[in-house]
Motif scaffolding. Sequence first.
Motif, PDB file in Angstrom:
ATOM      1  N   GLY A 243       0.833  -1.204   0.000  1.00  0.00           N
ATOM      2  CA  GLY A 243       0.000   0.000   0.000  1.00  0.00           C
ATOM      3  C   GLY A 243       0.867   1.253   0.000  1.00  0.00           C
ATOM      4  N   LYS A 244       0.263   2.410  -0.294  1.00  0.00           N
ATOM      5  CA  LYS A 244       1.071   3.627  -0.506  1.00  0.00           C
ATOM      6  C   LYS A 244       1.765   4.121   0.763  1.00  0.00           C
ATOM      7  CE  LYS A 244      -2.782   6.974  -0.224  1.00  0.00           C
ATOM      8  NZ  LYS A 244      -2.606   7.255   1.189  1.00  0.00           N
ATOM      9  N   ASP A 245       1.240   3.762   1.926  1.00  0.00           N
ATOM     10  CA  ASP A 245       1.876   4.227   3.168  1.00  0.00           C
ATOM     11  C   ASP A 245       2.829   3.201   3.788  1.00  0.00           C
ATOM     12  OD1 ASP A 245       0.397   6.509   2.854  1.00  0.00           O
ATOM     13  OD2 ASP A 245      -1.239   5.839   4.184  1.00  0.00           O
ATOM     14  N   VAL A 246       3.040   2.105   3.116  1.00  0.00           N
ATOM     15  CA  VAL A 246       3.941   1.067   3.665  1.00  0.00           C
ATOM     16  C   VAL A 246       5.381   1.544   3.539  1.00  0.00           C
ATOM     17  CG1 VAL A 246       4.821  -1.285   3.306  1.00  0.00           C
ATOM     18  CG2 VAL A 246       2.356  -0.843   3.247  1.00  0.00           C
ATOM     19  N   LYS A 247       6.100   1.540   4.667  1.00  0.00           N
ATOM     20  CA  LYS A 247       7.460   2.092   4.672  1.00  0.00           C
ATOM     21  C   LYS A 247       8.536   1.011   4.720  1.00  0.00           C
ATOM     22  CE  LYS A 247       6.255   6.526   6.612  1.00  0.00           C
ATOM     23  NZ  LYS A 247       4.803   6.264   6.664  1.00  0.00           N
ATOM     24  N   SER A 248       8.223  -0.121   5.322  1.00  0.00           N
ATOM     25  CA  SER A 248       9.302  -1.068   5.642  1.00  0.00           C
ATOM     26  C   SER A 248       9.513  -2.159   4.607  1.00  0.00           C
ATOM     27  CB  SER A 248       9.010  -1.719   6.994  1.00  0.00           C
ATOM     28  OG  SER A 248       8.746  -0.744   7.950  1.00  0.00           O
ATOM     29  N   PHE A 249       8.573  -2.326   3.686  1.00  0.00           N
ATOM     30  CA  PHE A 249       8.679  -3.462   2.760  1.00  0.00           C
ATOM     31  C   PHE A 249       8.430  -2.999   1.330  1.00  0.00           C
ATOM     32  CE2 PHE A 249       7.198  -5.002   6.898  1.00  0.00           C
ATOM     33  CZ  PHE A 249       8.194  -5.924   7.181  1.00  0.00           C
ATOM     34  N   LYS A 250       9.010  -3.770   0.387  1.00  0.00           N
ATOM     35  CA  LYS A 250       8.770  -3.485  -1.030  1.00  0.00           C
ATOM     36  C   LYS A 250       8.565  -4.804  -1.771  1.00  0.00           C
ATOM     37  CE  LYS A 250      13.657  -3.402  -2.305  1.00  0.00           C
ATOM     38  NZ  LYS A 250      14.012  -4.350  -1.256  1.00  0.00           N
ATOM     39  N   GLU A 251       8.063  -4.701  -2.971  1.00  0.00           N
ATOM     40  CA  GLU A 251       7.810  -5.880  -3.790  1.00  0.00           C
ATOM     41  C   GLU A 251       9.078  -6.731  -3.893  1.00  0.00           C
ATOM     42  OE1 GLU A 251       6.103  -4.889  -7.620  1.00  0.00           O
ATOM     43  OE2 GLU A 251       6.532  -6.915  -8.340  1.00  0.00           O
ATOM     44  N   GLY A 252       8.930  -8.040  -3.747  1.00  0.00           N
ATOM     45  CA  GLY A 252      10.071  -8.951  -3.869  1.00  0.00           C
ATOM     46  C   GLY A 252      10.704  -9.340  -2.541  1.00  0.00           C
ATOM     47  N   ASP A 253      10.446  -8.565  -1.462  1.00  0.00           N
ATOM     48  CA  ASP A 253      11.028  -8.897  -0.154  1.00  0.00           C
ATOM     49  C   ASP A 253      10.507 -10.251   0.339  1.00  0.00           C
ATOM     50  OD1 ASP A 253      12.330  -6.486  -0.090  1.00  0.00           O
ATOM     51  OD2 ASP A 253      11.033  -5.556   1.427  1.00  0.00           O
ATOM     52  N   ILE A 254      11.361 -10.976   1.049  1.00  0.00           N
ATOM     53  CA  ILE A 254      10.926 -12.214   1.704  1.00  0.00           C
ATOM     54  C   ILE A 254      10.539 -11.857   3.137  1.00  0.00           C
ATOM     55  CG2 ILE A 254      11.620 -14.522   2.479  1.00  0.00           C
ATOM     56  CD1 ILE A 254      11.254 -14.300  -0.534  1.00  0.00           C
ATOM     57  N   VAL A 255       9.320 -12.213   3.495  1.00  0.00           N
ATOM     58  CA  VAL A 255       8.770 -11.782   4.786  1.00  0.00           C
ATOM     59  C   VAL A 255       8.084 -12.951   5.492  1.00  0.00           C
ATOM     60  CG1 VAL A 255       8.442  -9.389   4.030  1.00  0.00           C
ATOM     61  CG2 VAL A 255       6.581 -11.052   3.731  1.00  0.00           C
ATOM     62  N   GLY A 256       7.791 -12.725   6.768  1.00  0.00           N
ATOM     63  CA  GLY A 256       7.092 -13.721   7.559  1.00  0.00           C
ATOM     64  C   GLY A 256       5.834 -13.139   8.171  1.00  0.00           C
ATOM     65  N   VAL A 257       4.851 -14.007   8.412  1.00  0.00           N
ATOM     66  CA  VAL A 257       3.652 -13.638   9.175  1.00  0.00           C
ATOM     67  C   VAL A 257       3.434 -14.754  10.191  1.00  0.00           C
ATOM     68  CG1 VAL A 257       1.161 -13.194   9.097  1.00  0.00           C
ATOM     69  CG2 VAL A 257       2.623 -12.396   7.224  1.00  0.00           C
ATOM     70  N   GLY A 258       3.223 -14.362  11.442  1.00  0.00           N
ATOM     71  CA  GLY A 258       3.050 -15.346  12.506  1.00  0.00           C
ATOM     72  C   GLY A 258       1.599 -15.480  12.924  1.00  0.00           C
ATOM     73  N   CYS A 259       1.361 -15.484  14.232  1.00  0.00           N
ATOM     74  CA  CYS A 259       0.039 -15.846  14.772  1.00  0.00           C
ATOM     75  C   CYS A 259      -0.943 -14.685  14.818  1.00  0.00           C
ATOM     76  CB  CYS A 259       0.213 -16.393  16.180  1.00  0.00           C
ATOM     77  SG  CYS A 259       1.325 -17.797  16.236  1.00  0.00           S
TER      78      CYS A 259
END
Length: 351
Positions: A72-88
């Motif tokens: 989204g337009k206000d997302v600061k920490s991530f960009k397309e292509g990044d490898i990320v995690g989501v937990g519980c």
Amino acid sequence: MQTKAYGAQKAKAPLAPIAIERREPGPKDVALDILFCGVCHSDLHTARGEWPGILYPCVPGHEIIGRVTKTGKDVKSFKEGDIVGVGCMVESCRTCEPCQHDLEQYCEGPNGFTGTYNGAAKGGLPNTFGGYSKHIVVDEHFVLRIRHKEHQFAAAAPLLCAGITTWSPLKHWKIGPGQKVGIIGIGGLGHMGVKLAHALGAHVVAFTTSPSKKSAALELGADEVVVSKNRDEMNAHAGSFNFILDTVAASHDLDAFTRLLKRDGALVLVGVPEDPHPSPSVGTLIFGRKSIGGSLIGGIAETQEMLDFCAERDITCDIEMIAMADIDNAYDRQLKSDVKYRFVIDMATLT
Ligand code: NAP
Ligand code: ZN
Ligand code: ZN
């Protein structure tokens, strides 16, 4: 948007393909393609209706590794292509005292935190659906950065629940060198408890009901292994532990372990069995000022700290990769403690 998933339509039904709806990413959302998802025993408890309040259909999975496809337009920490995690967790109130102190898991907002699955979804959608799916949309606050190497991505997935659930109590109870720490149950959580307590410098004793895990537990980093059904082996450790972490997913006798604590020692429960444990002996606690406590996953900042700690030291989970369609068989094997130590679903197999 629609995405493919695997879920249970009711408590006793096997998991099967299901199409689910994901919200369009809002200004603060991160959309990701899911690469891998770990299989936590909580997924099994939930999908099979062993806990109260389960909403169906149910799509489990909260040990998610994915690649960012859109932000989204206000997302600061991530960009397309990044490898990320989501937990519980995928949401919390962000304003209550625990949320302000990076303890989102203890959110005191009107609905507490929102679970990655079986929680209340945003945007008019039904309950939240977890990581047994191709795609998910999550507020960036609940997205974690993965700094492991590419060949470690699958084995890093279970850190998102098994890793943080054992890390958080070890840190809260200030475990480190000079302390004797027990880990009960060498499954998904327990094997990470052994690795992390060892990495923090403690003397680690693994308690298992499976004699076949004895040598494997030493390889994980345990200094000693005790087969907990063997009374003599248990008695040899009486009154000697500073801290014991109980990850067992079934009801069992706690006195066998409070007896092993030193004065002021703590037995901390993270396993959530379907049926309660028998009431513990009060005398064993009083004579020694011992305590029994509990701990729930961990906050987002703490999860990032654990992920980075593990990435720096090449710590990952020991996994067995499965195809999505094998999930019910995997649950049956997990119930028999027949996995070393975590199943991870290769989401490329969900077609
Ligand atoms: P798991 O992989 O199935 O491991 C549980 C281990 O407990 C087994 O491998 C087994 O180890 C031992 N065990 C099983 N049945 C037993 C019995 N009847 N008596 C004694 N030991 C037994 O499960 P998990 O994914 O690690 O999850 C463990 C529990 O933690 C589940 O209840 C899960 O819902 C809960 N959980 C809690 C949190 C939290 O935030 N507190 C987070 C995640 C999960 P041995 O073969 O070595 O005996
Ligand atoms: Zn879990
Ligand atoms: Zn809150």
